[in-house]
Design a protein around this motif. Sequence first.
Motif, PDB file in Angstrom:
ATOM      1  N   LEU A  78      33.291  39.302  36.324  1.00 22.19           N
ATOM      2  CA  LEU A  78      32.339  39.926  37.501  1.00 22.19           C
ATOM      3  C   LEU A  78      32.471  38.527  38.470  1.00 22.19           C
TER       4      LEU A  78
ATOM      5  N   PRO B 176      35.228  42.719  40.912  1.00 28.77           N
ATOM      6  CA  PRO B 176      34.419  44.096  39.248  1.00 28.77           C
ATOM      7  C   PRO B 176      35.115  44.667  38.858  1.00 28.77           C
ATOM      8  N   ASP B 177      36.827  44.612  39.779  1.00 27.83           N
ATOM      9  CA  ASP B 177      37.915  45.826  38.955  1.00 27.83           C
ATOM     10  C   ASP B 177      38.188  45.626  38.322  1.00 27.83           C
TER      11      ASP B 177
ATOM     12  N   SER C 121      35.736  39.650  30.282  1.00 27.75           N
ATOM     13  CA  SER C 121      35.356  39.467  31.264  1.00 27.75           C
ATOM     14  C   SER C 121      34.227  39.483  32.318  1.00 27.75           C
ATOM     15  N   VAL C 122      33.026  38.865  31.853  1.00 25.07           N
ATOM     16  CA  VAL C 122      31.980  38.607  32.999  1.00 25.07           C
ATOM     17  C   VAL C 122      32.295  37.594  33.612  1.00 25.07           C
TER      18      VAL C 122
ATOM     19  N   ALA D 250      33.040  39.648  46.369  1.00 22.60           N
ATOM     20  CA  ALA D 250      33.649  40.789  46.380  1.00 22.60           C
ATOM     21  C   ALA D 250      34.124  41.107  47.386  1.00 22.60           C
TER      22      ALA D 250
ATOM     23  N   GLN E  97      43.862  39.404  42.727  1.00 25.05           N
ATOM     24  CA  GLN E  97      43.005  40.042  41.631  1.00 25.05           C
ATOM     25  C   GLN E  97      44.406  41.220  41.636  1.00 25.05           C
TER      26      GLN E  97
ATOM     27  N   ALA F   5      37.119  43.432  35.756  1.00 25.67           N
ATOM     28  CA  ALA F   5      36.576  42.944  35.049  1.00 25.67           C
ATOM     29  C   ALA F   5      36.276  44.271  34.228  1.00 25.67           C
ATOM     30  N   ILE F   6      36.370  45.217  34.863  1.00 25.78           N
ATOM     31  CA  ILE F   6      36.610  47.191  34.694  1.00 25.78           C
ATOM     32  C   ILE F   6      38.035  47.214  33.855  1.00 25.78           C
TER      33      ILE F   6
END
Lengths: 185, 115
Positions: free
Chosen positions: A46, A51-52, A42-43, B52, B74, A54-55
């Motif tokens: 990030l 970020p999505d 997860s890190v 991002a 992603q 990672a969450i």
Amino acid sequence: MMVEIAIFFLLIFMIIGMLFVLEIENLLSAVVMMGAIGFGLSVIFLLLGAPDLAIVQIAVEVISVVILIRATIHRDIKERADESLSNISSIPLLVCIFFFFLMIYPALRLLPTFGEPVFLNFYSSSVYYLRDGFHLTGAPNIVSAIILDFRAYDTLGEAIVLFTSVIGALSILRYRNRKKEHNAS
Amino acid sequence: MIYTLCIILFLLGLYGVLVKRNIIKIIISLAMMNNAVNLFLILLAYRSNGVAPILDPGMDPSILLETSVDPLPQALVLTSVVIGLGVTALMVALAIRLYHAYGTFDITKIRKLKG
């Protein structure tokens, strides 16, 4: 460059954790170590600008660790040291690894250098999403614009697969009630 | 170099699936293979010093094309991560049923058809 070094050390951590998972005797420790590896992943997400992802990875890792602990908590089983399927001596294993990397070396040469996205070099759908995504959908987060607007059927399929697996898991675990009914009748 | 480490992580998962006897360790190894493949796709999408793909208020949308990482892998990997959770849950449910029926997680002792 800093990001690359950080990802390098996190990947080393994940590989060492995977070796622990494979060799440790206590099953509960292996499950907890799997959770640690997932948080490392997860890190990394990030750091890579996702970020999505990672969450979602944190949520998925917590849920799968809880499920796996449910499977192992009352068992108190220790894996014996000789529990591998067959005793593989180390020299043939090393020879196999050497030849594997010899074979995939040309493929590794063909990969782009780290930091150059292959998908953005020519006219692709990624370019279309990045350029027009905000105007067409009004979502400032391009990833959510893709999964909820451009490729919403993909997300629908994902939800179908998820609910199918939940229904499957519940119907597999429902056995005890059915047995009680059987005994009553 | 980073791609090689990712491939090594995948190979460790493959080793666990092929060699280990314990069902729980096989499930963890499969989840690790899934994680390694997801990570590989995201690594291919990375751009050096990329941000991002999220717009701040008042930001020009066209600037994302020069600075952002690729959003399409992603979005697809997001689907793959959630499906990996479903696969893991189904496998753990089967493992719990197998333990109830046979009293062991060892796949070499799960031989007879009883249930």
